[in-house]
Write an enzyme that holds these catalytic residues in place. Structure first.
Site: not given
Ligand code: IDP
Ligand code: MG
Length: 140
Positions: A128, A11, A59, A117, A87, A114, A51
């Site tokens: 994807e 990212k 968000f 992905h 993961r 973070n 997404y």
């Molecule tokens: P993942 O990336 O661990 O699969 P997902 O729930 O699929 O997590 O969420 C996709 C992305 O959305 C996350 O990696 C993060 O960048 C963002 N995200 C998820 N939850 C939050 C939140 O509560 N606040 C802000 N961003 C979030």
């Molecule tokens: Mg995800």
């Protein structure tokens, strides 16, 4: 265990801090092979489509802005049990909850920035991968 392919994105927070190599090393050290890789700047349309499943989440707009804020590296990873393995090496979505040694524990800035992905299922991995790579661009 089966040989699998999964989809990864390094990212913008990670590319901005020049962590493409460090993140990729973590993936490779976990036994995953990078069988396709390209650095791109996502368009808003691409990020929104990618997404789409989160479109109703509060968000979503911030996530799309973040994912288009700088270059990303899209990758196909291959290996035994690659989807779950990726993961695992990524760590939890919120870096505060991520296990020590995972990519997110070491590199993520916050729950949104973070660093990586990774596909969460075989079905999503296929969808994807197909959004970014043709079969002849993937060299295993
Ligand atoms: P993942 O990336 O661990 O699969 P997902 O729930 O699929 O997590 O969420 C996709 C992305 O959305 C996350 O990696 C993060 O960048 C963002 N995200 C998820 N939850 C939050 C939140 O509560 N606040 C802000 N961003 C979030
Ligand atoms: Mg995800």
């Amino acid at each position: 265990m089966a040989m699998e392919r999964t989809f990864s994105i390094i990212k913008p927070d990670a590319t901005r801090r020049n962590l493409t190599g460090a993140v990729t090393k973590k993936l490779e050290d976990a036994g995953l092979s990078v069988v396709a890789s390209r650095r791109v700047k996502l368009t808003e349309a691409q990020a929104k489509k990618f997404y789409e499943v989160h479109a109703e989440r509060p968000f979503y707009n911030d996530l799309v802005s973040f994912m288009t804020s700088g270059p990303v590296v899209v990758q196909v990873l291959e290996g035994e049990n690659a989807i779950a393995k990726n993961r695992e090496v990524m760590g939890a979505t919120n870096p505060a909850d991520a296990d020590a040694g995972t990519i997110r524990a070491e590199f993520a800035e916050s729950i949104d920035a973070n660093s990586v992905h990774g596909s969460d299922s075989a079905e999503n991995a296929q969808i994807e991968i197909a959004q970014f790579f043709t079969e002849d661009e993937i060299v295993g």
